[in-house]
Scaffold this motif. Structure first.
Motif, mmCIF file in Angstrom:
data_model
loop_
_atom_site.group_PDB
_atom_site.id
_atom_site.type_symbol
_atom_site.label_atom_id
_atom_site.label_comp_id
_atom_site.label_asym_id
_atom_site.label_seq_id
_atom_site.Cartn_x
_atom_site.Cartn_y
_atom_site.Cartn_z
ATOM 1 N N TYR A 182 5.681 10.592 51.890
ATOM 2 C CA TYR A 182 6.458 10.431 50.660
ATOM 3 C C TYR A 182 7.858 9.922 51.019
ATOM 4 N N LYS A 220 10.031 7.739 49.729
ATOM 5 C CA LYS A 220 11.057 7.643 48.689
ATOM 6 C C LYS A 220 11.574 9.032 48.307
ATOM 7 N N TYR A 221 10.674 9.966 48.193
ATOM 8 C CA TYR A 221 11.026 11.363 47.884
ATOM 9 C C TYR A 221 11.917 11.920 48.991
ATOM 10 N N GLU A 239 15.457 10.312 49.010
ATOM 11 C CA GLU A 239 16.338 10.808 47.949
ATOM 12 C C GLU A 239 16.883 12.191 48.275
ATOM 13 N N SER A 257 13.351 20.366 43.373
ATOM 14 C CA SER A 257 13.727 20.475 44.785
ATOM 15 C C SER A 257 15.241 20.415 44.950
ATOM 16 N N ILE A 259 11.243 16.174 41.798
ATOM 17 C CA ILE A 259 12.419 15.975 42.631
ATOM 18 C C ILE A 259 13.617 16.783 42.142
#
Length: 341
Positions: free
Chosen positions: A104, A106-107, A110, A79, A76
């Motif tokens: 994904y 949660k990814y 965020e 990214s 993360i």
């Protein structure tokens, strides 16, 4: 002293300013957009980036041209680092795509919040097949999402099954999501790939009912190392091909829909700035996807030189439009269409 005529002119102008402030703001908006476009034509700016952060998908669409060649998901922080570089270089809109980005959540959440709260990006959008989207996710993130685009190639579930899009409940979920978007003030968009299985379908009634603010209609695209059926390709989409004439007939059949935005192959192929899961731009100029160097290793300007991105084609296909949230989501009252360039 001012003449009576001068006083009269000043009165008219002041009255216009008082009672037509919104119109003046709109004129200023247009002038700003024109200035931006002129600057984009002289310098490459990653204004709108499509970040395909995963290739994994729970659907098996036969014409998919971004196939699951890897299951890699960047850390993360990597990214975020790449997105920060892009924002510093002029990115105003980020579109999260896949694969299926909601594999994904949660990814995705965020990154959405990071782009809105930290990077102050104008527009955050997502392209999804819709199957994994939950009401609570949209409710929780309504302030960080401007546009949600759902891919739907037919309102006949038997056709969707032939294509590989779902198991028979795709249209039902699409309807639910469109209502959720209106509830939370998120712009609802529809993406349709015109192909051999849906080329004769009349979608007018359903499009009018679901009322997206923007309906992108793509001509099915073949990229050799993705869906061309050759060595290294995971798909063979040649059975889905439609001619330019067949694509145009589909567009003409739906020309009464004010929200329709046609994208034949010649407009689509090199006009999208695609960032892959390894944080590389993908160059599609040779009918495949050749990666640039990673934004983790080189400046944005160097990676852009390797991207094969046609900035003028991006502008020409109405890539710049009113992409921030607006009160209206409906096709019949399509504010975004007025502001396309």
């Amino acid at each position: 002293m001012l003449s009576l005529l001068s006083l009269f002119v000043l009165f008219i102008i002041s009255s216009y300013v008082v009672f037509h402030e919104k119109k003046i703001n709109k004129i200023q908006y247009f002038l700003k957009k024109i200035g931006n476009i002129l600057s984009y034509k002289t310098k490459k700016v990653p204004l709108s980036v499509n970040f395909h952060f995963t290739r994994k998908c729970n659907y098996e669409c036969g014409f998919c041209f971004h196939t699951a060649k890897t299951s890699y998901l960047a850390p993360i922080e990597d990214s975020k680092y790449a997105l920060k570089k892009l924002a510093d270089a002029g990115m105003k809109k980020i579109n999260f795509a896949g694969g299926e980005p909601f594999l994904y959540p949660k990814y995705l959440e965020e990154l959405m919040r990071y782009c809105k709260l930290v990077l102050k990006v104008e527009s955050v959008s997502i392209v999804s097949n819709g199957s994994k989207i939950k009401y609570d996710f949209l409710k929780r993130n309504k302030d960080y999402l401007d546009i949600l685009a759902i891919s739907c190639d037919s309102f006949d579930e038997s056709v969707n099954k032939k294509i590989g899009r779902g198991t028979g409940k795709h249209v039902e979920k699409l309807s639910d999501i469109s209502h959720w978007c209106r509830e939370f003030g998120i712009k609802f968009k529809l993406n349709t790939v015109v192909n051999a299985y849906n080329k004769s379908e009349d979608m007018n009634e359903n499009i009018s009912k679901i009322a997206p603010f923007r309906w992108k209609c793509f001509q099915v695209l073949i990229l050799e190392n993705e869906n061309g059926g050759g060595e290294g390709a995971l798909r063979d989409a040649r059975e889905f091909i439609v001619t330019d004439q067949e694509f145009e007939e589909f567009i003409q059949r739906h020309s009464e829909q004010k929200c329709i935005v046609p994208e034949p192959n010649n407009l689509m192929k090199n006009s999208y700035l695609i960032l892959d899961e390894y944080l590389r731009f993908l160059n599609c100029t040779n009918n495949d996807k050749t990666p640039s160097e990673s934004l983790l290793d080189v400046p944005v300007e160097k990676a852009l030189m390797q991207a094969g991105w046609d900035q003028e084609a991006f502008i020409g296909r109405s890539g710049i439009y009113d992409w921030s949230k607006q009160p209206s989501n409906t096709c019949g009252n399509n504010q975004a269409k007025e502001l396309e360039w």
